[in-house]
Design a protein around this motif. Structure first.
Motif, PDB file in Angstrom:
ATOM      1  N   GLY A  44      63.947  -9.229 -64.249  1.00  0.00           N
ATOM      2  CA  GLY A  44      63.399 -10.098 -65.275  1.00  0.00           C
ATOM      3  C   GLY A  44      63.644 -11.561 -64.994  1.00  0.00           C
ATOM      4  O   GLY A  44      62.863 -12.420 -65.413  1.00  0.00           O
ATOM      5  N   TYR A  90      56.779 -11.302 -61.852  1.00  0.00           N
ATOM      6  CA  TYR A  90      56.541 -11.862 -63.175  1.00  0.00           C
ATOM      7  C   TYR A  90      56.095 -13.321 -63.131  1.00  0.00           C
ATOM      8  O   TYR A  90      55.694 -13.873 -64.153  1.00  0.00           O
ATOM      9  N   ARG A 135      67.421  -8.032 -70.932  1.00  0.00           N
ATOM     10  CA  ARG A 135      67.728  -6.807 -70.190  1.00  0.00           C
ATOM     11  C   ARG A 135      69.214  -6.496 -70.226  1.00  0.00           C
ATOM     12  O   ARG A 135      69.614  -5.341 -70.335  1.00  0.00           O
ATOM     13  N   GLY A 174      61.899  -6.853 -71.877  1.00  0.00           N
ATOM     14  CA  GLY A 174      62.852  -6.640 -70.790  1.00  0.00           C
ATOM     15  C   GLY A 174      63.929  -5.644 -71.161  1.00  0.00           C
ATOM     16  O   GLY A 174      64.333  -4.818 -70.348  1.00  0.00           O
ATOM     17  N   ASN A 198      63.537 -12.706 -70.657  1.00  0.00           N
ATOM     18  CA  ASN A 198      63.300 -11.375 -70.098  1.00  0.00           C
ATOM     19  C   ASN A 198      64.561 -10.872 -69.406  1.00  0.00           C
ATOM     20  O   ASN A 198      64.993  -9.731 -69.608  1.00  0.00           O
TER      21      ASN A 198
END
Length: 467
Positions: free
Chosen positions: A176, A48, A314, A368, A310
């Protein structure tokens, strides 16, 4: 348990990387497993942060500015897309292998591929052969991403049958959050290795490849699986937890014959497509949207902030899904995500960088959250016996989105700029398309129903499969 029995008979212990060698002994704390999962997911989450390399990679020859022989952003965009494609493909084909050989061998293989992919990419930068970056980070590294991604997920679901959403959040939040570490670290390393003749990318790739290999190997050594029949102390499986939750199990191959698999595939595909293209170009996007205001260092900070949301999303959204349900959680993603995407261009045009950043942070938290909620969604629908393999096959949706998302962002932007649209306004059409995709995702999620009993495995079939 079997390895203990074998040793008492005087037979050789199970090989270190075998599934049998990873079975936890009595009294083992299940809370020792999440750190092993994070050791892998924090590394592969570097994907990412790959956008911080995009601008330097366009100046490998020119160093201070792009030369005619340097790579373009559109050609570099395929590195990230290839990595996501091979993540999905390796997860799909490797999921069944994971069920057979166990998480330790799979995670170590992931370490070799992901770390090795960086080294091949470093050679590609040194020789200025983009095909080696496609092969290294895209193909080899992508295989490492896929195998490393699915390995801890099914393991943690089995350790936490009482908190499936939280378990998948623990397993996947590291992916993430990896960019939160990788983005500033990569910028620091490139600055350290840069010179009058080098942008420092090749040397940075070497350091990251070695470091990630070591960390992922430690995670593979530490991972454990519960013994057959293990349950948390004092926990009794409920008769049912909701309209969509089943205590029965569906075989990997049979799951592909159900409409639920393909509806959830579309749910994941559309949610990911709407976020991944923006994430892959986050650094360049904010610099172009707020030209002369956001520096490269600030853009790297933006990438890191997106990574933080992100990662947090999650865990938070997946944990919340234990209470509100997986289907309702996705409804939230699609409704609020579409609204925020429509609002982002107005924030950019008005120069409101705070709302611009906040909107994308919320979008990325739900992006996420979609990843971490879907394994629990699958476990609810198809049972836990083969959830690792089913999850691996579902990740082909991520592979498809890994192409669709960046292509939408990169090529729609390039088309608009070529036709006179200012760079700061070139993302407006793209985010409106993303919002429309989320509306379609809402409809797909609405159509999900409980799996028909004809697809369930009998107790005899489960026993024959070793479950």
């Amino acid at each position: 348990m079997s390895s203990v029995a074998d040793s008492t008979r005087g037979t050789a212990p199970a090989p270190f990387f075998s599934k049998e060698a990873t079975i936890a002994p009595p009294g083992f704390s299940r809370w020792m497993v999440p750190p092993a999962a994070l050791a892998v997911h924090l590394c592969i989450g570097q994907a990412y942060a790959f956008s911080v390399f995009n601008s330097p990679l366009t100046k490998v020859i020119g160093v201070t500015q792009s030369s005619p022989d340097d790579w373009t952003l559109t050609s570099l965009g395929w590195i990230f897309s290839l990595a996501i494609v091979f993540l999905g493909l390796s997860a799909a084909f490797g999921g069944k292998w994971l069920e057979r050989v166990g998480p330790r061998r799979t995670m170590f293989t992931a370490a070799c591929c992901f770390g090795g992919g960086f080294l091949v990419s470093a050679l590609g930068v040194y020789l200025h052969q983009i095909v080696l970056l496609y092969l290294g980070y895209g193909v080899i590294g992508g295989i490492g991403l896929g195998l490393g991604y699915v390995s801890p997920v099914s393991t943690l679901i089995r350790w936490f049958p009482d908190r499936r959403g939280m378990a998948t959040g623990l397993a996947i939040m590291g992916f993430g959050g990896g960019a939160m570490i990788a983005a500033p670290l990569s910028v620091m390393l490139m600055k350290h290795f840069s010179s009058d003749t080098s942008v420092g990318v090749a040397q940075t790739f070497v350091v990251l490849g070695i470091a990630y290999f070591i960390s992922m190997t430690i995670g593979s050594i530490a991972i454990r699986v519960p013994a057959p029949g293990w349950q948390p102390a004092g926990w009794t499986p409920p008769a049912t937890s909701g309209k969509l939750v089943s205590r029965s199990h569906v075989h990997i191959d049979q799951a592909l014959k159900t409409p639920q698999f393909y509806l959830i595939w579309l749910v994941l595909f559309l949610n990911v497509t709407a976020g991944i293209g923006i994430l892959g170009q986050a650094s360049v996007m904010i610099q172009e949207s707020f030209k002369d205001t956001v520096t490269a260092g600030a853009a790297a900070g933006f990438v890191g902030l997106l990574s933080l949301f992100n990662m947090g999303g999650r865990f938070v959204w997946a944990s919340a899904s234990d209470w509100v349900g997986r289907k309702n959680t996705y409804f939230i993603f699609f409704v609020f995500g579409a609204v925020l995407y429509y609002a982002v261009p107005q924030f950019a045009q008005s120069g409101n960088i705070v709302f611009f950043v906040l909107a994308y942070c919320l979008i990325l938290s739900m992006y996420g959250g979609g990843f971490s909620t879907v394994p629990a969604y699958l476990a609810d629908m198809f049972g836990t016996a083969f959830v690792g393999g089913i999850h691996g096959r579902l990740l082909t949706a991520w592979a498809a989105a890994g192409v669709a998302g960046p292509v939408l962002v990169n090529y729609v932007r390039a088309y608009q700029v070529a036709h006179g649209v200012a760079k700061a306004d070139a993302y407006t059409m793209t985010v409106h398309i993303m919002a429309s995709l989320l509306v379609v995702g809402f409809i797909c999620n609405l159509l999900v129903r409980r799996v028909d009993e004809k697809h369930h495995m009998s107790d005899a079939q489960l026993a024959a499969a070793g479950k």
